[in-house]
Design a protein around this motif. Structure first.
Motif, short mmCIF file in Angstrom:
data_model
loop_
_atom_site.label_atom_id
_atom_site.label_comp_id
_atom_site.label_asym_id
_atom_site.label_seq_id
_atom_site.Cartn_x
_atom_site.Cartn_y
_atom_site.Cartn_z
N HIS A 1 0.85 -1.20 0.00
CA HIS A 1 0.00 0.00 0.00
C HIS A 1 0.88 1.24 0.00
N GLY A 2 1.89 1.20 -0.87
CA GLY A 2 2.78 2.34 -0.99
C GLY A 2 3.81 2.39 0.13
N PRO A 3 4.61 3.46 0.16
CA PRO A 3 5.66 3.58 1.16
C PRO A 3 5.18 4.07 2.52
N HIS A 4 3.91 4.40 2.64
CA HIS A 4 3.40 5.04 3.85
C HIS A 4 2.45 4.17 4.67
N GLU B 1 6.08 11.54 -0.37
CA GLU B 1 6.70 10.57 -1.27
C GLU B 1 5.66 9.67 -1.91
N ALA B 2 4.69 9.24 -1.11
CA ALA B 2 3.64 8.36 -1.62
C ALA B 2 2.83 9.04 -2.71
N GLU C 1 4.41 3.87 -9.86
CA GLU C 1 5.81 3.63 -9.52
C GLU C 1 5.98 3.05 -8.13
N ASN C 2 5.20 3.51 -7.17
CA ASN C 2 5.38 3.06 -5.79
C ASN C 2 4.17 2.32 -5.23
N PRO D 1 -2.81 10.19 -0.78
CA PRO D 1 -3.09 9.89 0.63
C PRO D 1 -3.04 11.11 1.53
N ARG D 2 -2.47 12.22 1.04
CA ARG D 2 -2.45 13.44 1.84
C ARG D 2 -3.84 14.01 2.05
N GLU D 3 -4.81 13.56 1.25
CA GLU D 3 -6.19 14.02 1.39
C GLU D 3 -6.92 13.27 2.51
N GLY D 4 -6.28 12.28 3.09
CA GLY D 4 -6.86 11.56 4.22
C GLY D 4 -6.56 12.25 5.53
N SER D 5 -7.29 11.88 6.57
CA SER D 5 -7.07 12.42 7.91
C SER D 5 -7.77 11.51 8.90
N ALA D 6 -7.38 11.62 10.17
CA ALA D 6 -8.05 10.84 11.20
C ALA D 6 -9.52 11.22 11.30
#
Length: 243
Positions: free
Chosen positions: A29-32, A173-174, A200-201, A207-212
Motif C-alpha cells: 500500500h505504498g511507502p506510507h 513521497e507516496a 511507480e510506488n 493519501p495526503r487528502e486523508g485524515s483521522a
C-alpha cells in the motif's frame, strides 16, 4: 464476541447465529501504509459494527492472505489463487456454521477479493448449511475523494483506527510516486494486469487528502451500514438449498 480472545466455554454460552468474518489481504500500500492495510481496516469495521449491534455477534479471526497477485512486483505482497481463496473461505464459514453461527457476513477490505467472495457466497447459500453475504466497507461510504489504492480513504481509516501504522513522514513521497487512476486504459479496456505497470510506488490517489477525522467518518458510515446488513441477514429466509 471475538473468537481469538475467548475460551471455548465462553463461546459455548453465546446465543446467536450471526458471525462476522473479516477478509483482508497482505499486499503493498505504498511507502506510507502497511502491507496489512486491508486486513486492519476490515477488522476495524467488523469490530465497530459488533460493538454497536444490539445482539451478540461472533467475530472470527481475519483472513489475511487473499487474491492479490496484481501487486506481486512489490516486496512482501502475498497471494493465493481464487480457487484456493474461495475454498478456504468456504471452509471457515462451514466451521462457524457447525457451531450454530450459520449466518455470516464477510467483511471485505480488498477490491481484488470482490468477485471471488460473491461467487463463494452464492455457492455457500445454494449448497451448504449456512447463509453468507459479502460486504465491502468502502462501497458503503460517501466520500468526496476517490478510493484509489493506499489513497485517501484507506489511509484515513488507518489514521483513525490504527494511527501508529501510518508513516506520516512518507505521505509526500507516496503522493509524488503514485498514479491518479487504476490501470492503463484504451477506451474501456484496461491494458495493465499488475499495479506496477501504472504506479511507480504502488499508490493510486493522494493519501495526503486523508485524515483521522475523515477516517472516523468512514468508520461510522461503514459500521452503520454493516449493522443494518446484520439486521437484514438475521431476518432473512434464505429458502431451500440446491439439490
Amino acid at each position: 464476541m471475538h473468537l481469538t480472545r475467548s475460551t471455548w466455554t465462553e463461546m459455548d454460552e453465546v446465543d446467536t447465529d450471526l458471525a462476522l468474518l473479516p477478509v483482508g489481504s497482505t499486499e503493498q500500500h505504498g511507502p506510507h501504509a502497511p502491507l496489512g492495510t486491508d486486513t486492519l481496516n476490515a477488522e476495524a469495521v467488523a469490530d465497530a459494527a459488533a460493538e454497536r449491534y444490539e445482539a451478540p455477534v461472533v467475530v472470527a479471526p481475519a483472513v489475511p492472505v487473499a487474491v492479490a497477485e496484481e501487486h506481486r512486483a512489490f516486496t512482501g505482497t502475498l497471494w493465493t489463487s481464487e480457487s484456493t481463496f474461495r475454498a478456504y473461505v468456504r471452509d471457515i464459514v462451514g466451521s462457524l456454521a457447525a457451531h450454530g453461527w450459520d449466518r455470516v457476513v464477510l467483511v471485505n477490505g480488498h477490491g481484488g477479493n470482490v468477485s471471488a467472495l460473491g461467487e463463494v457466497c452464492g455457492r455457500i447459500v445454494r449448497h451448504d448449511d449456512a447463509y453468507a453475504v459479502p460486504f465491502t466497507w468502502f462501497d458503503e461510504v460517501d466520500a468526496e475523494v476517490n478510493m484509489g489504492h493506499g489513497g485517501p480513504l484507506e489511509t484515513a481509516l488507518l489514521q483513525h483506527a490504527n494511527p501508529e501504522t501510518v508513516r506520516e513522514d512518507r505521505l509526500e513521497e507516496a503522493a509524488e510516486g503514485g498514479s491518479d487512476r487504476w490501470g492503463d486504459w484504451q477506451g474501456r479496456v484496461n491494458l495493465a494486469f499488475d499495479s506496477h505497470e501504472f504506479t511507480e510506488n504502488g499508490v493510486v490517489g493522494d493519501p495526503r487528502e486523508g485524515s483521522a477525522e475523515l477516517g472516523a467518518e468512514l468508520l461510522d458510515e461503514s459500521a452503520a451500514a454493516l449493522v443494518d446488513l446484520l439486521d437484514a441477514v438475521a431476518a432473512r429466509d434464505p429458502g431451500p438449498r440446491a439439490t
